[in-house]
Design an enzyme around this catalytic site. Structure first.
Site, PDB file in Angstrom:
ATOM      1  N   GLU A  29      41.268   9.142  52.247  1.00  0.00           N
ATOM      2  CA  GLU A  29      42.242   8.448  51.405  1.00  0.00           C
ATOM      3  C   GLU A  29      41.569   7.999  50.101  1.00  0.00           C
ATOM      4  O   GLU A  29      42.213   7.836  49.081  1.00  0.00           O
ATOM      5  CB  GLU A  29      42.863   7.256  52.146  1.00  0.00           C
ATOM      6  N   LYS A  34      56.582   8.962  52.020  1.00  0.00           N
ATOM      7  CA  LYS A  34      57.303   7.741  52.427  1.00  0.00           C
ATOM      8  C   LYS A  34      58.729   7.770  51.878  1.00  0.00           C
ATOM      9  O   LYS A  34      59.689   7.479  52.578  1.00  0.00           O
ATOM     10  CB  LYS A  34      56.596   6.497  51.884  1.00  0.00           C
ATOM     11  N   GLU A  86      56.581   1.593  59.140  1.00  0.00           N
ATOM     12  CA  GLU A  86      56.155   1.601  60.545  1.00  0.00           C
ATOM     13  C   GLU A  86      55.873   0.185  61.041  1.00  0.00           C
ATOM     14  O   GLU A  86      56.329  -0.225  62.120  1.00  0.00           O
ATOM     15  CB  GLU A  86      54.875   2.435  60.713  1.00  0.00           C
ATOM     16  N   HIS A 143      30.707  20.375  74.878  1.00  0.00           N
ATOM     17  CA  HIS A 143      31.389  21.277  75.809  1.00  0.00           C
ATOM     18  C   HIS A 143      32.742  21.705  75.265  1.00  0.00           C
ATOM     19  O   HIS A 143      33.600  22.160  76.016  1.00  0.00           O
ATOM     20  CB  HIS A 143      31.535  20.590  77.166  1.00  0.00           C
ATOM     21  N   GLY A 165      43.297  -1.682  51.410  1.00  0.00           N
ATOM     22  CA  GLY A 165      43.609  -1.682  52.843  1.00  0.00           C
ATOM     23  C   GLY A 165      42.488  -1.106  53.693  1.00  0.00           C
ATOM     24  O   GLY A 165      42.086  -1.685  54.709  1.00  0.00           O
ATOM     25  N   ARG A 166      41.935   0.037  53.273  1.00  0.00           N
ATOM     26  CA  ARG A 166      40.923   0.694  54.106  1.00  0.00           C
ATOM     27  C   ARG A 166      39.554   0.028  54.009  1.00  0.00           C
ATOM     28  O   ARG A 166      38.608   0.450  54.648  1.00  0.00           O
ATOM     29  CB  ARG A 166      40.853   2.187  53.769  1.00  0.00           C
ATOM     30  N   LYS A 207      49.388  -5.468  54.098  1.00  0.00           N
ATOM     31  CA  LYS A 207      49.090  -5.983  52.752  1.00  0.00           C
ATOM     32  C   LYS A 207      50.394  -6.148  51.971  1.00  0.00           C
ATOM     33  O   LYS A 207      50.662  -7.195  51.409  1.00  0.00           O
ATOM     34  CB  LYS A 207      48.147  -5.008  52.050  1.00  0.00           C
TER      35      LYS A 207
HETATM   36  O1  F6P Z   1      50.228   4.538  53.056  1.00  0.00           O
HETATM   37  C1  F6P Z   1      48.883   4.339  52.976  1.00  0.00           C
HETATM   38  C2  F6P Z   1      48.582   2.873  53.044  1.00  0.00           C
HETATM   39  O2  F6P Z   1      48.996   2.261  51.879  1.00  0.00           O
HETATM   40  C3  F6P Z   1      47.109   2.615  53.307  1.00  0.00           C
HETATM   41  O3  F6P Z   1      46.339   2.668  52.176  1.00  0.00           O
HETATM   42  C4  F6P Z   1      47.166   1.270  53.954  1.00  0.00           C
HETATM   43  O4  F6P Z   1      45.981   0.976  54.627  1.00  0.00           O
HETATM   44  C5  F6P Z   1      48.349   1.459  54.869  1.00  0.00           C
HETATM   45  O5  F6P Z   1      49.260   2.244  54.137  1.00  0.00           O
HETATM   46  C6  F6P Z   1      49.025   0.197  55.333  1.00  0.00           C
HETATM   47  O6  F6P Z   1      49.505  -0.549  54.262  1.00  0.00           O
HETATM   48  P1  F6P Z   1      49.952  -2.042  54.457  1.00  0.00           P
HETATM   49  O7  F6P Z   1      48.780  -2.852  54.875  1.00  0.00           O
HETATM   50  O8  F6P Z   1      50.491  -2.473  53.121  1.00  0.00           O
HETATM   51  O9  F6P Z   1      51.037  -2.078  55.507  1.00  0.00           O
END
Ligand code: F6P
Length: 547
Positions: free
Chosen positions: A357, A511, A214, A388, A271-272, A208
């Site tokens: 979250e 972060k 990452e 199990h 995002g979620r 987003k």
């Molecule tokens: O760090 C949490 C977060 O902002 C989530 O809410 C989101 O889904 C994820 O990182 C990834 O964010 P982006 O789509 O901006 O890379």
């Protein structure tokens, strides 16, 4: 949205009194008293999902008080506000319109002055056209070969939702192989790149913000890998193999992805909650556009159910209230999710982000610290494996853990005897948890030992609550409905517990610190600028690291 602290409501006070009266009543006794409770605590969602919530530690009075809590906290007007696009994500000044993403009517929905519906429908058309060309082999790689592999690079909501859906609906997949890379741990991207050929691979970078370390680092690594393997450092060729989904068009273009390859993400979609948008491209590529539409339709139908039904017949509301009841009156800390479906292995992981979250907050909507619980720890794994491993604790441990058991009545495979056995275990567990053991069970075991002594260890007290969620059949429609059900459950809890469910400020500090610490880890001198524990760990890593 109104700012009502739930504990100040009449309903809450009555629930406290009511809790004292019923906390020691065994589920068994609820059934003895009202054998028909299975009828009043059962809901049918369009013959696609059936919910039995009768194996819970509550009665009609509990439910009525909980419905009163909804009224006193103005749940209805909060639901309207979300669906109408009001800026209910106050700390980010945004609307919350994932429900609009699955709405295919032409009825306008506004975020501020903007009617979002034409944007959504245009983007949906682009998704259809693009995915059709890839699936049908019209989209070619730089050597004119068809695409065989899709690599989704993203994390959090840009990974967990799509990955869960692709895996859950494995039985609907076409010939394309879908891979997901999320972790900054190099072994993740390495293991995926080892399996694919640059000539036939399409990367989808999903972020987003286009600012997530990452994702960006993995995307840059994939781009370099692509250039190295093809021996062609050509941006036109890159366009045949890199697609992006982002709100940040400028940054995405400067990464090297042309505008026509960028699908839109909007600030009014969290995002979620975004798998219904172009973030779900990997889903569309895996299942085809028509199945994606069924997923959207399933969610839309649940939206309509949630929007129109009175609370008594409203499945997301009922499940949210049951969860609030345990968390805040029985003082439970966790909720377990057990899909009795191997393909739904990622469902608990997806829900962890969606729930924790969203509602893992301790400040109310007035900016004051809350004095009630807002969010359970979500965990779980597919049955029967869990039986199990950790079910022992569910049956005889000291902690009360409410559980959701999920199963599909008809399997997607033809191993019917497997499915009969799986179903038997599903039902057996909910029954054992609720009712415990009886003397017949004890007599048939170890009959020649000291019965009274063994009795203490072998008996299961029961009285452990669960919801049984039965899908008629796991398909795109029912999965869409199920996901939307949980999304709305989360929303209801946030409204009643007076927190903001759609921001996630708690993740920011980590972060920032990571980027500072990265500079220390890669510098040549040792550090003394943090606490002594952190300094020591950084310096240890530097000293012992093999270059
Ligand atoms: O760090 C949490 C977060 O902002 C989530 O809410 C989101 O889904 C994820 O990182 C990834 O964010 P982006 O789509 O901006 O890379």
């Amino acid at each position: 949205m109104k700012n009502i602290n739930p504990i100040n409501t009449d309903a809450w006070k009555k629930l406290q009194q009511h809790f004292i009266e019923i906390k020691n009543i065994h589920i068994k006794n609820f059934f003895d008293k009202f054998p028909n409770r299975y009828k009043t605590m059962f809901r049918n969602f369009q013959d696609a999902i059936f919910i039995d919530f009768s194996k819970n530690r509550l009665n009609e009075e509990t439910l009525n008080l909980l419905f009163q809590l909804c009224e006193e906290t103005h749940l209805r007007s909060a639901i309207n506000a979300m669906f109408e696009g009001k800026k209910i994500n106050v700390t980010e000044n945004r609307s919350v319109l994932h429900t609009a993403l699955r709405n295919r009517t032409i009825h306008p929905i506004f975020s501020g002055n903007l009617n979002v519906m034409p944007l959504i429908h245009d983007e949906l058309n682009r998704i259809k056209n693009f995915s059709d060309t890839v699936i049908q082999g019209i989209w070619k790689g730089y050597t004119e070969k068809n695409i065989t592999d899709i690599v989704n690079i993203g994390i959090g909501g840009s990974d967990l939702g799509p990955k869960m859906v692709v895996e859950s609906l494995k039985d609907y997949q076409n010939h394309l192989k879908i891979h997901f890379v999320s972790n900054i741990d190099g072994s993740h991207i390495k293991s995926v790149l080892d399996q694919v050929n640059p000539e036939t691979t399409l990367f989808i970078v999903v972020s987003k913000t286009f600012n997530t370390e990452e994702t960006l680092f993995n995307a840059h690594y994939a781009k370099e890998w692509f250039f190295k393997r093809t021996k062609l450092k050509n941006i036109k060729i890159l366009a045949k193999h890199f697609i992006a989904v982002s709100e940040n068009i400028t940054k995405t273009i400067s990464f090297g992805i042309p505008r026509e390859n960028i699908f839109q993400f909007w600030d009014w979609v969290g995002g979620r909650y975004s798998l219904w948008s172009a973030v779900g491209l990997s889903i569309v590529l895996s299942l085809g556009f028509d199945n994606f539409l069924s997923l959207l339709d399933g969610a839309y139908n649940m939206d309509q159910h949630f929007f129109h039904n009175e609370f008594y017949n409203n499945i997301p509301v009922i499940l949210a209230l049951i969860s609030i009841w345990y968390m805040n009156f029985f003082n439970t800390e966790t909720e377990a999710i057990f899909p009795y479906d191997q393909n739904m292995i990622n469902f608990p992981f997806y829900l962890q982000q969606a729930v924790m979250e969203s509602n893992g907050k301790s400040i109310n909507r007035l900016g004051k610290r809350v004095q009630w619980k807002t969010c359970p720890v979500i965990w779980g794994s597919p049955g029967t494996n869990g039986q199990h491993a950790f079910y022992q604790m569910l049956h005889q441990g000291t902690t009360l853990i409410p559980c959701d058991f999920i199963i599909s009545i008809t399997p997607n495979h033809t191993l019917l005897e497997h499915h009969n056995r799986l179903t038997a275990h599903f039902i057996a567990q909910t029954r054992a948890l609720a009712f415990g053991s009886n003397d017949n069970f004890l007599k048939c075991k170890y009959h020649n030992q000291d019965k009274d002594f063994l009795h203490i260890f072998q008996s299961l007290q029961g009285n452990h609550p669960s919801n049984s969620i039965l899908l008629n059949h796991l398909n795109p429609f029912s999965l869409g409905s199920l996901i939307a059900l949980y999304e709305h459950k989360i929303f209801v809890q946030g409204v009643i517990l007076n927190i903001f469910s759609f921001d996630q400020w708690g993740v920011e500090l980590g972060k920032q610190l990571a980027s500072e610490i990265y500079a220390d880890i890669t510098s040549s001198c040792s550090t003394i600028k943090y606490d002594t524990s952190t300094n020591n760990i950084i310096n240890l890593c530097k000293k012992r690291k093999k270059n």
